[in-house]
Design an enzyme around this catalytic site. Sequence first.
Site, PDB file in Angstrom:
ATOM      1  NE  ARG A   1      -4.492   8.782  -7.828  1.00  0.00           N
ATOM      2  CZ  ARG A   1      -5.386   8.228  -8.644  1.00  0.00           C
ATOM      3  NH1 ARG A   1      -6.047   7.144  -8.259  1.00  0.00           N
ATOM      4  NH2 ARG A   1      -5.618   8.744  -9.836  1.00  0.00           N
TER       5      ARG A   1
ATOM      6  CD  GLN B   1       0.846   0.867   1.332  1.00  0.00           C
ATOM      7  OE1 GLN B   1       2.069   0.881   1.254  1.00  0.00           O
ATOM      8  NE2 GLN B   1       0.115  -0.060   0.719  1.00  0.00           N
ATOM      9  CB  THR B   2      -3.762   5.968   3.169  1.00  0.00           C
ATOM     10  OG1 THR B   2      -2.789   6.967   2.837  1.00  0.00           O
ATOM     11  CG2 THR B   2      -4.035   6.003   4.666  1.00  0.00           C
ATOM     12  CG  ASN B   3      -3.263   2.874  -2.861  1.00  0.00           C
ATOM     13  OD1 ASN B   3      -3.247   3.917  -3.515  1.00  0.00           O
ATOM     14  ND2 ASN B   3      -2.851   1.716  -3.375  1.00  0.00           N
TER      15      ASN B   3
ATOM     16  CG  ASP C   1       4.417 -10.851  -0.725  1.00  0.00           C
ATOM     17  OD1 ASP C   1       3.728 -10.498   0.252  1.00  0.00           O
ATOM     18  OD2 ASP C   1       3.980 -10.875  -1.889  1.00  0.00           O
TER      19      ASP C   1
ATOM     20  CD  GLU D   1      -3.203  -2.214   2.012  1.00  0.00           C
ATOM     21  OE1 GLU D   1      -3.532  -3.293   1.503  1.00  0.00           O
ATOM     22  OE2 GLU D   1      -2.350  -1.452   1.508  1.00  0.00           O
TER      23      GLU D   1
ATOM     24  CD  GLU E   1      -9.257  -1.516  -2.467  1.00  0.00           C
ATOM     25  OE1 GLU E   1      -9.850  -2.315  -3.220  1.00  0.00           O
ATOM     26  OE2 GLU E   1      -8.143  -1.730  -1.986  1.00  0.00           O
TER      27      GLU E   1
ATOM     28  CG  ASP F   1      -6.975   0.279   0.085  1.00  0.00           C
ATOM     29  OD1 ASP F   1      -8.117  -0.166   0.167  1.00  0.00           O
ATOM     30  OD2 ASP F   1      -6.212   0.046  -0.867  1.00  0.00           O
TER      31      ASP F   1
END
Length: 292
Positions: free
Chosen positions: A136, A125-127, A201, A112, A108, A110
């Site tokens: 990561r 945010q990247t992952n 959350d 976000e 994946e 990402d």
Amino acid sequence: MHPRRPLDLVTLAAFCVLSCSPLVSVLGRPATFLQDFHVTWADSHIRQINGGATIQLILDQNSGCGFASKRQYMFGRVSMKIKLVPGDSAGTVTAFYMNSNTDNVRDELDFEFLGNRSGQPYTVQTNVYAHGKGDREQRVNLWFDPAADFHTYSILWNHHHVVFYVDEMPIRVYKNNEAKGVPYPTYQPMGIYSTLWEADDWATRGGLEKIDWSKAPFYAYYKDFDIEGCSVPEPASCASDPKNWWEGASYQQLSAVETQRYRWVRMNHMIYDYCADRSRYPMIPPECEAGI
């Protein structure tokens, strides 16, 4: 347009009739929503504008929503222009990502976009998940208001590295370090996804800022879908073809100009890097030692 983008598609296609291997398995054209995507959940919360040229995603107390590409791809470059939720968007997440759609050993990539209280910088945010291993995360505060207008977000994925771009500015590079035992997405095709959903959350200041439903509904907009890659299922030789433009020498590492831009982003706008988080990783992860 990418500063090192290859010939336009019409010219490239004409050139390849004479000199390239067949391109039947390479998707290389601007995509439209109806042609290349389908709604994955909450059809009533996705609206097509201008004949499907622009897509509106809606989040309210009843539901978020999402869509995905009809096909999966092995390597290439995908991009979308997105206008994010304006105003008080705390607790919302707008996502654009690639995913192998496998349960245990997923790959994946990402983007976000984490909502905020009005007047605060928007955080992206990247992952990277490879062979089921994630955690990561990196976070960058965007240097513009991404809710005021459309901006281009792109993922370049080849055998050498994954690069996340914001308006052609590289904000994240994940290199292929399989030789060091670091997982890298090389064998699973991935689809293209987007969602708008509630995650108060964790999304804003670690969950301290909750979503204000009095501001709902929340809207995000997408347009100018662009997919260039090896679609699956198609001949497996496409994904390993060195003639694919994204595998070319000039795409195997950042250019000098891109390297300068990348360092500028990381020096001035990065607010979190898992590589530097000693509470989570007392030992530096091996992929972090490679740098650019």
